[in-house]
Write a protein that holds these residues in place. Structure first.
Motif, PDB file in Angstrom:
ATOM      1  N   ALA A   1      -2.954   5.905  -3.965  1.00 46.62           N
ATOM      2  CA  ALA A   1      -3.019   6.085  -2.516  1.00 46.62           C
ATOM      3  C   ALA A   1      -4.471   6.125  -2.044  1.00 46.62           C
ATOM      4  O   ALA A   1      -4.824   5.571  -0.989  1.00 46.62           O
ATOM      5  CB  ALA A   1      -2.299   7.372  -2.118  1.00 46.62           C
TER       6      ALA A   1
ATOM      7  N   LEU B   1       7.097  -0.245   2.893  1.00 47.40           N
ATOM      8  CA  LEU B   1       6.669   0.069   1.524  1.00 47.40           C
ATOM      9  C   LEU B   1       7.641  -0.477   0.495  1.00 47.40           C
ATOM     10  O   LEU B   1       7.232  -0.925  -0.583  1.00 47.40           O
ATOM     11  CB  LEU B   1       6.537   1.602   1.360  1.00 47.40           C
ATOM     12  CG  LEU B   1       6.076   2.090  -0.010  1.00 47.40           C
ATOM     13  CD1 LEU B   1       4.697   1.548  -0.353  1.00 47.40           C
ATOM     14  CD2 LEU B   1       6.059   3.623  -0.057  1.00 47.40           C
TER      15      LEU B   1
ATOM     16  N   THR C   1      -3.966   5.854   8.101  1.00 45.59           N
ATOM     17  CA  THR C   1      -2.734   5.842   7.314  1.00 45.59           C
ATOM     18  C   THR C   1      -2.554   7.195   6.656  1.00 45.59           C
ATOM     19  O   THR C   1      -3.536   7.851   6.267  1.00 45.59           O
ATOM     20  CB  THR C   1      -2.800   4.742   6.234  1.00 45.59           C
ATOM     21  OG1 THR C   1      -3.055   3.485   6.868  1.00 45.59           O
ATOM     22  CG2 THR C   1      -1.504   4.665   5.451  1.00 45.59           C
TER      23      THR C   1
ATOM     24  N   ASN D   1      -5.976   2.633  -2.241  1.00 41.40           N
ATOM     25  CA  ASN D   1      -5.453   1.812  -1.163  1.00 41.40           C
ATOM     26  C   ASN D   1      -6.188   2.101   0.148  1.00 41.40           C
ATOM     27  O   ASN D   1      -6.502   1.196   0.931  1.00 41.40           O
ATOM     28  CB  ASN D   1      -3.955   2.068  -1.004  1.00 41.40           C
ATOM     29  CG  ASN D   1      -3.307   1.124  -0.010  1.00 41.40           C
ATOM     30  OD1 ASN D   1      -3.061  -0.037  -0.307  1.00 41.40           O
ATOM     31  ND2 ASN D   1      -3.038   1.621   1.189  1.00 41.40           N
TER      32      ASN D   1
ATOM     33  N   LEU E   1      -1.939   0.604   8.896  1.00 46.79           N
ATOM     34  CA  LEU E   1      -1.049  -0.307   8.185  1.00 46.79           C
ATOM     35  C   LEU E   1      -0.829  -1.583   8.993  1.00 46.79           C
ATOM     36  O   LEU E   1      -0.903  -1.581  10.235  1.00 46.79           O
ATOM     37  CB  LEU E   1       0.294   0.367   7.936  1.00 46.79           C
ATOM     38  CG  LEU E   1       0.266   1.594   7.008  1.00 46.79           C
ATOM     39  CD1 LEU E   1       1.627   2.281   6.997  1.00 46.79           C
ATOM     40  CD2 LEU E   1      -0.137   1.193   5.597  1.00 46.79           C
TER      41      LEU E   1
ATOM     42  N   ALA F   1      -0.445   8.783   3.465  1.00 41.18           N
ATOM     43  CA  ALA F   1       0.395   8.602   2.279  1.00 41.18           C
ATOM     44  C   ALA F   1       0.825   9.975   1.784  1.00 41.18           C
ATOM     45  O   ALA F   1       0.000  10.900   1.714  1.00 41.18           O
ATOM     46  CB  ALA F   1      -0.366   7.849   1.201  1.00 41.18           C
TER      47      ALA F   1
ATOM     48  N   LEU G   1       1.131  -0.247  -5.260  1.00 40.32           N
ATOM     49  CA  LEU G   1       2.115   0.518  -4.491  1.00 40.32           C
ATOM     50  C   LEU G   1       3.463   0.549  -5.198  1.00 40.32           C
ATOM     51  O   LEU G   1       4.183   1.551  -5.136  1.00 40.32           O
ATOM     52  CB  LEU G   1       2.247  -0.069  -3.085  1.00 40.32           C
ATOM     53  CG  LEU G   1       0.994   0.027  -2.209  1.00 40.32           C
ATOM     54  CD1 LEU G   1       1.255  -0.571  -0.839  1.00 40.32           C
ATOM     55  CD2 LEU G   1       0.534   1.485  -2.087  1.00 40.32           C
TER      56      LEU G   1
ATOM     57  N   MET H   1       4.455   5.931   2.901  1.00 33.05           N
ATOM     58  CA  MET H   1       3.236   5.620   3.649  1.00 33.05           C
ATOM     59  C   MET H   1       3.634   5.375   5.090  1.00 33.05           C
ATOM     60  O   MET H   1       4.643   4.706   5.371  1.00 33.05           O
ATOM     61  CB  MET H   1       2.522   4.391   3.075  1.00 33.05           C
ATOM     62  CG  MET H   1       1.977   4.589   1.677  1.00 33.05           C
ATOM     63  SD  MET H   1       1.076   3.132   1.074  1.00 33.05           S
ATOM     64  CE  MET H   1      -0.371   3.177   2.143  1.00 33.05           C
TER      65      MET H   1
END
Length: 367
Positions: A272, A317, A350, A275, A311, A352, A325, A341
């Protein structure tokens, strides 16, 4: 709500303080009995001194005691001498006390004549002091053996900890070496997809290696989730090379994790975080990442929030093609939890979430 950064954990165990009132000090003292074993003259001198003191006290009391108490002050002298200085001085003290009590306090007084009553009294005295000295001797031998065994156990424990730490360190090094070999192999590839896959594999192996180094408790003790996640996040951000990122850790609760759940949890959180760094901020150098550990419906959740671009439109997701992911979702399910997410509720960014079935320890919230 109080925000705090967990300090680095020190694994140096402080030495036990030499407090004479502590149980440890008493144990160490008892294990050294009898005293002055390399200087026996001290023990025999004490035996003579205590014999004289016992006789003087008994002589001073004289007829103040009823008949039948010739050894009242001599028994403590024998016991104290044997307890602190061993069998030899204790035996000398017992013999001298017996002779003095026979001569001065057993009829006929002032002589060593032996009658049935005096023989019975002396036999009773010899039996009692023999039992006392023998029991004290056995206790001292048992204490010495126990102390020696305790020292061997401590040495074995220390050796085991060193070997275990070295093993964990070597495993981490080997994983990172494999990651480096994959990176070298990537340079020979011409296909961009293959190069990206090898690069991702190398990064994940390096992360597992760093995680492995932190799991070095040979006793299998459970891991503090808050301290563990905080350190993992710091490592991932440092490995990214992004110097402009702000990082904040919030602990609203804490829990413990067994070692078999620690690595999957760290991998999900690290995914996470990666990302957020790679996609949330992109080429942007600055940004803020906030990681929170909080209670959640009988379990615990770890929240990774960023103020990045957010996002993509229509992001799902469950249909995401990102291998990272997919791995995060699979690992979360293996933990009996869930990984989600979503867009930040306020502003860009974002959020998560990793929800795991890990009960809280201590206060549910830290205010």
């Amino acid at each position: 709500m109080k925000r705090w950064h967990l300090p680095e954990v020190s694994h140096v165990i402080p030495e036990e303080p030499m407090n004479p009132k502590s149980p440890g000090a008493a144990r160490r003292f008892v294990s050294r009995l009898p005293l002055a074993r390399n200087r026996p003259w001290i023990g025999y001198s004490v035996a003579l001194l205590l014999t004289f003191v016992a006789w003087a006290i008994r002589y001073t009391i004289g007829d103040g005691l009823p008949p039948g108490f010739p050894y009242l002050t001599f028994f403590p002298a024998v016991i104290v001498t044997a307890f602190f200085f061993g069998v030899g001085p204790g035996t000398v003290c017992a013999v001298l006390c017996g002779m003095l009590s026979w001569f001065f306090f057993i009829a006929p007084f002032g002589s060593f004549e032996l009658h049935f009553s005096s023989a019975l009294a002396l036999g009773f005295y010899a039996f009692i002091v023999s039992v006392d000295i023998t029991l004290i001797h056995w206790m001292q031998v048992a204490n010495r053996d126990l102390d020696a065994e305790r020292r061997r156990s401590i040495a074995l424990k220390d050796n085991t900890e060193v070997l275990f730490k070295e093993l964990q360190h070597r495993v981490g090094n080997n994983l990172q070496m494999v990651g480096s070999l994959i990176s070298l192999q990537k340079n020979r590839m011409t296909d961009e997809g293959a190069r990206a896959a090898l690069d991702e594999a190398s990064r994940r192996l390096g992360l597992v290696g760093r995680i492995q180094r932190q799991l070095y408790d040979p006793a299998g003790a459970q891991v503090s989730l808050a301290a563990y996640i905080d350190q993992i996040c710091r490592d991932v951000i440092a490995a990214s090379g992004r110097t402009g990122l702000g990082y904040e850790f919030i602990a609203n609760a804490d829990t413990v994790l067994p070692p078999d759940k620690a690595i999957p949890t760290a991998l999900v959180v690290a995914e996470a975080l990666n990302n957020a760094i790679e996609h949330g901020f992109g080429s942007r150098e600055g940004g803020l990442i906030v990681v929170t550990v909080a209670p959640f419906e009988g379990g615990t959740e770890v929240i990774v929030a960023d103020d990045g671009v957010g996002l993509p439109e229509g992001f799902d997701l469950a249909r995401a093609e990102s291998l990272g992911l997919k791995i995060a979702r699979t690992l979360a399910q293996s933990l009996g939890g869930r990984f989600t997410m979503a867009a930040a509720p306020v502003g860009p960014g974002t959020v998560a979430r990793l929800e795991i079935d890990a009960p809280l320890v201590g206060p549910a919230a830290i205010d």
